[in-house]
Design a protein around this motif. Structure first.
Motif, short mmCIF file in Angstrom:
data_model
loop_
_atom_site.label_atom_id
_atom_site.label_comp_id
_atom_site.label_asym_id
_atom_site.label_seq_id
_atom_site.Cartn_x
_atom_site.Cartn_y
_atom_site.Cartn_z
N ASP A 1 0.86 -1.17 0.00
CA ASP A 1 0.00 0.00 0.00
C ASP A 1 0.91 1.23 0.00
O ASP A 1 1.71 1.41 0.92
N SER A 2 0.78 2.04 -1.03
CA SER A 2 1.69 3.20 -1.18
C SER A 2 1.49 4.23 -0.08
O SER A 2 2.38 5.03 0.18
N ILE A 3 0.32 4.21 0.56
CA ILE A 3 0.04 5.22 1.60
C ILE A 3 0.57 4.77 2.97
O ILE A 3 1.29 5.50 3.64
N SER A 4 0.24 3.52 3.35
CA SER A 4 0.67 3.05 4.67
C SER A 4 2.07 2.43 4.64
O SER A 4 2.72 2.30 5.67
N GLY A 5 2.52 2.04 3.46
CA GLY A 5 3.81 1.37 3.33
C GLY A 5 3.78 -0.10 3.73
O GLY A 5 4.81 -0.77 3.71
N GLN A 6 2.60 -0.59 4.08
CA GLN A 6 2.47 -1.98 4.54
C GLN A 6 2.35 -2.97 3.36
O GLN A 6 1.86 -2.61 2.29
N VAL A 7 2.77 -4.21 3.62
CA VAL A 7 2.52 -5.30 2.68
C VAL A 7 1.04 -5.68 2.79
O VAL A 7 0.54 -5.91 3.89
N VAL A 8 0.35 -5.71 1.66
CA VAL A 8 -1.08 -6.02 1.70
C VAL A 8 -1.44 -7.26 0.89
O VAL A 8 -2.60 -7.68 0.88
N GLN B 1 2.51 -17.56 8.13
CA GLN B 1 1.57 -17.28 9.22
C GLN B 1 2.16 -17.75 10.55
O GLN B 1 2.11 -17.04 11.55
N GLN B 2 2.75 -18.95 10.53
CA GLN B 2 3.37 -19.48 11.73
C GLN B 2 4.53 -18.61 12.20
O GLN B 2 4.88 -18.60 13.37
N GLN B 3 5.11 -17.87 11.23
CA GLN B 3 6.20 -16.95 11.59
C GLN B 3 5.68 -15.57 11.97
O GLN B 3 6.47 -14.65 12.19
N GLY B 4 4.35 -15.41 11.98
CA GLY B 4 3.77 -14.17 12.49
C GLY B 4 3.10 -13.25 11.49
O GLY B 4 2.60 -12.20 11.86
N LEU B 5 3.10 -13.63 10.21
CA LEU B 5 2.47 -12.76 9.21
C LEU B 5 0.96 -13.01 9.16
O LEU B 5 0.51 -14.08 8.77
N GLU B 6 0.19 -11.99 9.56
CA GLU B 6 -1.27 -12.13 9.60
C GLU B 6 -1.91 -11.35 8.46
O GLU B 6 -1.30 -10.45 7.88
N ASP B 7 -3.15 -11.69 8.15
CA ASP B 7 -4.04 -10.82 7.35
C ASP B 7 -3.57 -10.47 5.95
O ASP B 7 -4.14 -9.58 5.34
N VAL B 8 -2.57 -11.10 5.44
CA VAL B 8 -2.15 -10.81 4.08
C VAL B 8 -2.46 -12.01 3.21
O VAL B 8 -2.01 -13.12 3.50
#
Ligand code: C2E
Ligand code: CA
Ligand code: CA
Ligand code: CA
Length: 278
Positions: free
Chosen positions: A48-55, A105-112
């Motif tokens: 996301d270019s605004i938040s800088g987060q991986v989506v 996910q097991q390594q902590g990546l949620e919601d993507v």
């Protein structure tokens, strides 16, 4: 002149034979690629270019042949469809992508969500069953999966496509139209099929923001997608100017070399760790 013509004709057929042989050879190689462990998934992060987060993350297939080297999916996917092994390949991709996403996910990546490209042919071979099998085998939450399909290919049996995509939605999966605007399909499919997201094809993005007409087309696609309540992802984003234009028009989800090049799982894991790690 006549002789020259004949010579060039002979040359032409000779070349054709080489191409034909080459295709035949490649087809045979391709058949054994699955068994030989020559297929590999690369991944590309969407930001996301605004938040800088991986989506989002798209899984992209690679065929690494010991003699041919890396063969482009743009070349071998149509071939796999032709020789009737695309469904097997799709199933392998689904399982592998779900397994990798579960690991992240097991390594902590949620919601993507992880996006998987699906061949239109698969819709005639119980795609839902293939998906359920992959989910069951890997234990992945269906709410972490997105299907990417190209619009044009679904026209042949729109009812079947609609049923399948609706069923996917019911399971918690999202559906994305890939390469939007490149085919010749009617806009009515946008409302007939339950899509959640639209991907603006890289061929449009490439000419931003300097080509007046291309800018107009992209702005119109974005406005239309917003009106239809679809998420929007821009493909092939390579420049800051493209990001600025797209973001200003209302599309902030970017996929492209500027943010992340497709890379193997290890490499992407490292990038995720750098972004979100302790
Ligand atoms: P696609 O789904 O439109 O995938 C995007 C393509 O753009 C990928 O090519 C990606 O590597 C490339 N790309 C990403 N960012 C940029 C950028 O900034 N600039 C440029 N120039 N290119 C960028 P790739 O990986 O060669 O895949 C080609 C096509 O093959 C895909 O197009 C998709 O239609 C198909 N494909 C890939 N993986 C699979 C798969 O697992 N199953 C099926 N059925 N098809 C697949
Ligand atoms: Ca895609
Ligand atoms: Ca695409
Ligand atoms: Ca594309």
């Amino acid at each position: 002149a006549k002789e020259g013509g004949r010579n060039s004709y002979q040359l032409y057929t000779a070349e054709m034979n080489v191409v034909a042989m080459d295709r035949l050879l490649t087809q045979n190689y391709l058949r054994s690629a699955l068994q030989q462990d020559e297929l590999e998934l690369f991944y590309q992060l969407q930001f996301d270019s605004i938040s800088g987060q991986v989506v989002g993350i798209e899984a992209l297939l690679r065929w690494n042949h010991p003699e041919l080297g890396y063969v482009s999916p743009a070349y071998f996917i149509p071939m796999a469809e032709e020789i009737g092994i695309i469904v097997d390949i799709d199933r392998w991709v689904l399982r592998q992508a779900c397994r990798q996403r579960k690991l992240w996910q097991q390594q902590g990546l949620e919601d993507v969500r992880i996006s998987v490209n699906i061949s239109a042919l698969h819709f005639r071979h119980d795609l839902i069953k293939s998906i359920q099998l992959a989910l069951k085998e890997t234990g992945l939450d269906p709410r972490l999966l997105t299907l990417e399909v190209t619009e044009g290919c679904l026209i042949e049996d729109i009812e079947q496509a609609s049923k399948t995509l609706t069923r996917a939605n019911e399971l918690g999966i999202k559906n994305s139209i890939d390469d939007f605007g490149t085919g010749f399909s009617a806009l009515s499919y946008l409302t007939q099929l339950p899509f959640d997201t639209l991907k603006i094809d890289a061929s449009f993005v490439r000419k931003l923001p300097f080509d007046q007409q291309e800018c107009q087309i992209v702005a119109t696609i974005i406005a239309m997608a917003q009106g239809l309540n679809l998420g929007i992802v821009a493909e092939g984003v390579e420049t800051r100017e493209q990001v600025d234009f797209l973001t200003k028009k209302g599309c902030s989800i970017m996929q492209g070399y500027l943010y992340c090049k497709p890379a193997n799982a290890d490499n992407i894991s490292t990038q995720l760790l750098e972004l979100y790690g302790t």
